[in-house]
Scaffold this motif. Structure first.
Motif, PDB file in Angstrom:
ATOM      1  N   HIS A 281       0.875  -1.174   0.000  1.00 51.01           N
ATOM      2  CA  HIS A 281       0.000   0.000   0.000  1.00 51.01           C
ATOM      3  C   HIS A 281       0.912   1.223   0.000  1.00 51.01           C
ATOM      4  O   HIS A 281       1.521   1.554   1.032  1.00 51.01           O
ATOM      5  CB  HIS A 281      -0.912  -0.007   1.228  1.00 51.01           C
ATOM      6  CG  HIS A 281      -1.978   1.046   1.175  1.00 51.01           C
ATOM      7  ND1 HIS A 281      -2.941   1.192   2.160  1.00 51.01           N
ATOM      8  CD2 HIS A 281      -2.252   2.009   0.254  1.00 51.01           C
ATOM      9  CE1 HIS A 281      -3.744   2.204   1.851  1.00 51.01           C
ATOM     10  NE2 HIS A 281      -3.336   2.719   0.706  1.00 51.01           N
ATOM     11  N   THR A 282       1.028   1.866  -1.170  1.00 50.65           N
ATOM     12  CA  THR A 282       2.017   2.926  -1.294  1.00 50.65           C
ATOM     13  C   THR A 282       1.629   3.900  -2.399  1.00 50.65           C
ATOM     14  O   THR A 282       0.543   3.795  -2.996  1.00 50.65           O
ATOM     15  CB  THR A 282       3.414   2.314  -1.565  1.00 50.65           C
ATOM     16  OG1 THR A 282       4.400   3.327  -1.430  1.00 50.65           O
ATOM     17  CG2 THR A 282       3.502   1.690  -2.948  1.00 50.65           C
ATOM     18  N   GLU A 283       2.532   4.811  -2.664  1.00 46.33           N
ATOM     19  CA  GLU A 283       2.331   5.798  -3.734  1.00 46.33           C
ATOM     20  C   GLU A 283       3.388   5.574  -4.803  1.00 46.33           C
ATOM     21  O   GLU A 283       4.591   5.539  -4.516  1.00 46.33           O
ATOM     22  CB  GLU A 283       2.463   7.216  -3.168  1.00 46.33           C
ATOM     23  CG  GLU A 283       2.264   8.312  -4.193  1.00 46.33           C
ATOM     24  CD  GLU A 283       2.448   9.704  -3.596  1.00 46.33           C
ATOM     25  OE1 GLU A 283       2.805  10.628  -4.362  1.00 46.33           O
ATOM     26  OE2 GLU A 283       2.242   9.842  -2.377  1.00 46.33           O
ATOM     27  N   ILE A 284       2.934   5.389  -6.053  1.00 49.67           N
ATOM     28  CA  ILE A 284       3.835   5.179  -7.186  1.00 49.67           C
ATOM     29  C   ILE A 284       3.478   6.170  -8.286  1.00 49.67           C
ATOM     30  O   ILE A 284       2.333   6.204  -8.750  1.00 49.67           O
ATOM     31  CB  ILE A 284       3.737   3.735  -7.718  1.00 49.67           C
ATOM     32  CG1 ILE A 284       4.103   2.728  -6.615  1.00 49.67           C
ATOM     33  CG2 ILE A 284       4.654   3.545  -8.935  1.00 49.67           C
ATOM     34  CD1 ILE A 284       3.961   1.281  -7.027  1.00 49.67           C
ATOM     35  N   ASP A 285       4.449   6.997  -8.660  1.00 46.75           N
ATOM     36  CA  ASP A 285       4.239   8.021  -9.702  1.00 46.75           C
ATOM     37  C   ASP A 285       3.032   8.901  -9.395  1.00 46.75           C
ATOM     38  O   ASP A 285       2.211   9.219 -10.280  1.00 46.75           O
ATOM     39  CB  ASP A 285       4.070   7.356 -11.075  1.00 46.75           C
ATOM     40  CG  ASP A 285       5.314   6.610 -11.516  1.00 46.75           C
ATOM     41  OD1 ASP A 285       6.427   7.043 -11.149  1.00 46.75           O
ATOM     42  OD2 ASP A 285       5.172   5.595 -12.229  1.00 46.75           O
ATOM     43  N   GLY A 286       2.906   9.273  -8.119  1.00 43.81           N
ATOM     44  CA  GLY A 286       1.837  10.180  -7.720  1.00 43.81           C
ATOM     45  C   GLY A 286       0.478   9.529  -7.548  1.00 43.81           C
ATOM     46  O   GLY A 286      -0.508  10.220  -7.247  1.00 43.81           O
ATOM     47  N   LYS A 287       0.369   8.228  -7.714  1.00 40.37           N
ATOM     48  CA  LYS A 287      -0.905   7.529  -7.584  1.00 40.37           C
ATOM     49  C   LYS A 287      -0.850   6.547  -6.414  1.00 40.37           C
ATOM     50  O   LYS A 287       0.160   5.888  -6.192  1.00 40.37           O
ATOM     51  CB  LYS A 287      -1.235   6.770  -8.871  1.00 40.37           C
ATOM     52  CG  LYS A 287      -1.444   7.675 -10.077  1.00 40.37           C
ATOM     53  CD  LYS A 287      -1.803   6.855 -11.309  1.00 40.37           C
ATOM     54  CE  LYS A 287      -2.036   7.764 -12.521  1.00 40.37           C
ATOM     55  NZ  LYS A 287      -2.374   6.968 -13.727  1.00 40.37           N
TER      56      LYS A 287
END
Length: 346
Positions: A281-287
Motif C-alpha cells: 500500500h504505497t504511492e507510485i508516480d503520484g498515484k
C-alpha cells in the motif's frame, strides 16, 4: 566438475531435511556420510555413504567440507577441531554461544586458509527475497520502522533434551533469534544499539521462549519478536516507510516440503501459494496503489552453490564468519539489555 567431499556431524532432522537433499542434488558435492552416535539412519536414505562412529573418524577421512549441524553448545568445539584439521566448515545457527567464540573461529579459518560459512538458510526464503526486492525497488520511501515475527503456537516443551535444558546454546533467542537478526543485518546493516526483553512463558520451561528485541538505526527502528503463544499469526514482515507499507505473511514452503520428502529442483522449488502474497500500500508516480505483490521463489540451493563457488573459485562465503560474529554480538547485547533493563550500545 570438481566434487567437494562432504560429511555431516549428525543425521537428525537438520541433516536429513536441510542438508543432505541439497548435497545430493548439487552436482558439485559428494556426500561421504555422517557421524552417528546411536541411531544409524543415513544409510537407509543413502546406501553408498558411511556412518562414522566418532568425530575423529570424520576428521581423518578425506572429507574436504564438514557441516556442523549438532546442538548449539557443541558448535565451537567441533568447528574448531574441523578447522584445525584443515577442513572447510559450514556451521548451523546459532553460529556459537558467544561472540568471543565466533571471533576465534573466524580468525582461525583465515589462518588455516579454509572457508567458514554460517548456515543462515532463511536469507533464501521466498518471504525475505520478496521483502528485499520491495526495499531495493524503493517502493516504501525512507523506512520509518519494521517489525519481523517468527511466531507459532506450541506450549509444549520439546522432546529434544538439548533444547529444553539450561545450557549455553538453548532457548528461543539462539534458536529463532539468529534467523531474524541475520535477516535484519542483511537488509539494513549493523544497528547502533539494542534494547531487549527476554522471558520464559511456557509452564516448567527452563529456557527463554519469548523475546522482543528493538534494534536502533539512525533514522528508523526494527523490532524482532518470537513467541510460542500465537494462535493467530501477525504478518511475518511489516515495514512502514514515508511513502507506504508492505505486509507479508510467512509463507515459505521449503521446510514443509523437505519434511515431506520432496526433492529440491531449480524450476518450481520454493514457490509459495498465491494466498501468501504480501500486501503493498504505497504511492507510485503520484498515484495511490494497494495491491498484492507476487512472491519471489525461495531456494536454499543457492546457499550450497555459493559455498561450492567459495571453495572451488575462492569466492566470498554466502554467509561469512564475520556475519556470524555480528549476529552473536547482537545476541549478547540483547541478553545484557534484558538483564539490566537498559539500552546497550553496540
Amino acid at each position: 566438475m570438481q566434487k567437494i567431499k562432504t560429511a555431516l556431524l549428525s543425521y537428525g532432522m537438520s541433516g536429513k531435511v536441510f542438508h543432505a537433499p541439497f548435497l545430493e542434488f548439487h552436482s558439485g558435492f559428494e556426500l561421504l556420510g555422517s557421524w552417528e552416535r546411536s541411531k544409524k539412519l543415513i544409510q537407509k536414505d543413502y546406501p553408498n555413504v558411511k556412518s562414522y562412529a566418532t568425530l575423529e573418524d570424520v576428521l581423518v577421512s578425506d572429507t574436504q567440507l564438514i557441516i556442523v549441524n549438532t546442538p548449539v553448545e557443541t558448535h565451537f568445539e567441533y568447528a574448531k577441531k574441523a578447522l584445525l584439521a584443515g577442513k572447510h566448515v559450514v556451521v548451523e545457527k546459532a553460529f556459537t554461544t558467544t561472540a568471543a567464540e565466533a571471533k576465534e573461529l573466524d580468525v582461525l579459518a583465515t589462518e588455516k586458509g579454509v572457508k567458514l560459512a554460517v548456515f543462515q538458510n532463511r536469507r533464501w526464503d521466498s518471504d525475505l527475497r520478496t521483502v528485499k526486492q520491495v526495499l531495493l525497488d524503493g517502493l516504501l520511501g525512507d523506512i520509518i520502522e519494521a517489525e519481523f515475527h517468527f511466531d507459532r503456537y506450541n506450549p509444549l516443551l520439546s522432546p529434544k533434551q538439548h533444547k529444553e535444558t539450561a545450557n549455553s546454546g538453548a532457548g528461543i533467542l539462539k534458536d529463532l533469534g539468529p534467523h531474524l537478526i541475520d535477516q535484519t543485518v542483511y537488509l539494513f546493516g549493523f544497528p547502533q544499539a539494542v534494547y531487549a526483553d527476554i522471558r520464559k512463558t511456557r509452564e516448567d520451561s527452563l529456557v527463554d521462549d519469548w523475546f522482543d528485541i528493538l534494534l536502533y538505526y539512525p533514522e528508523f527502528r526494527v523490532r524482532l519478536k518470537a513467541s510460542f503463544f500465537v494462535r493467530e499469526a501477525n504478518p511475518a514482515y511489516t515495514i512502514h516507510g514515508k511513502k507506504g507499507s508492505f505486509l507479508k505473511p510467512r509463507g515459505d514452503v521449503q521446510e514443509d516440503d523437505l519434511k515431506l520428502g520432496k526433492k529440491p529442483n531449480l524450476d518450481t522449488w520454493g514457490t509459495e501459494p498465491l494466498e501468501k502474497e504480501g500486501l503493498l500500500h504505497t504511492e507510485i508516480d503520484g498515484k495511490m496503489v494497494r495491491r498484492k505483490i507476487p512472491t519471489l521463489q525461495g531456494n536454499y540451493y543457492v546457499f550450497f552453490d555459493e559455498v561450492y563457488q567459495s571453495i572451488t573459485n575462492d569466492k566470498e562465503e554466502p554467509v561469512s564468519g564475520q556475519d556470524g560474529l555480528r549476529v552473536m554480538k547482537i545476541i549478547e547485547a540483547a541478553i545484557q539489555s534484558s538483564a539490566q533493563k537498559k539500552v546497550i550500545n553496540l
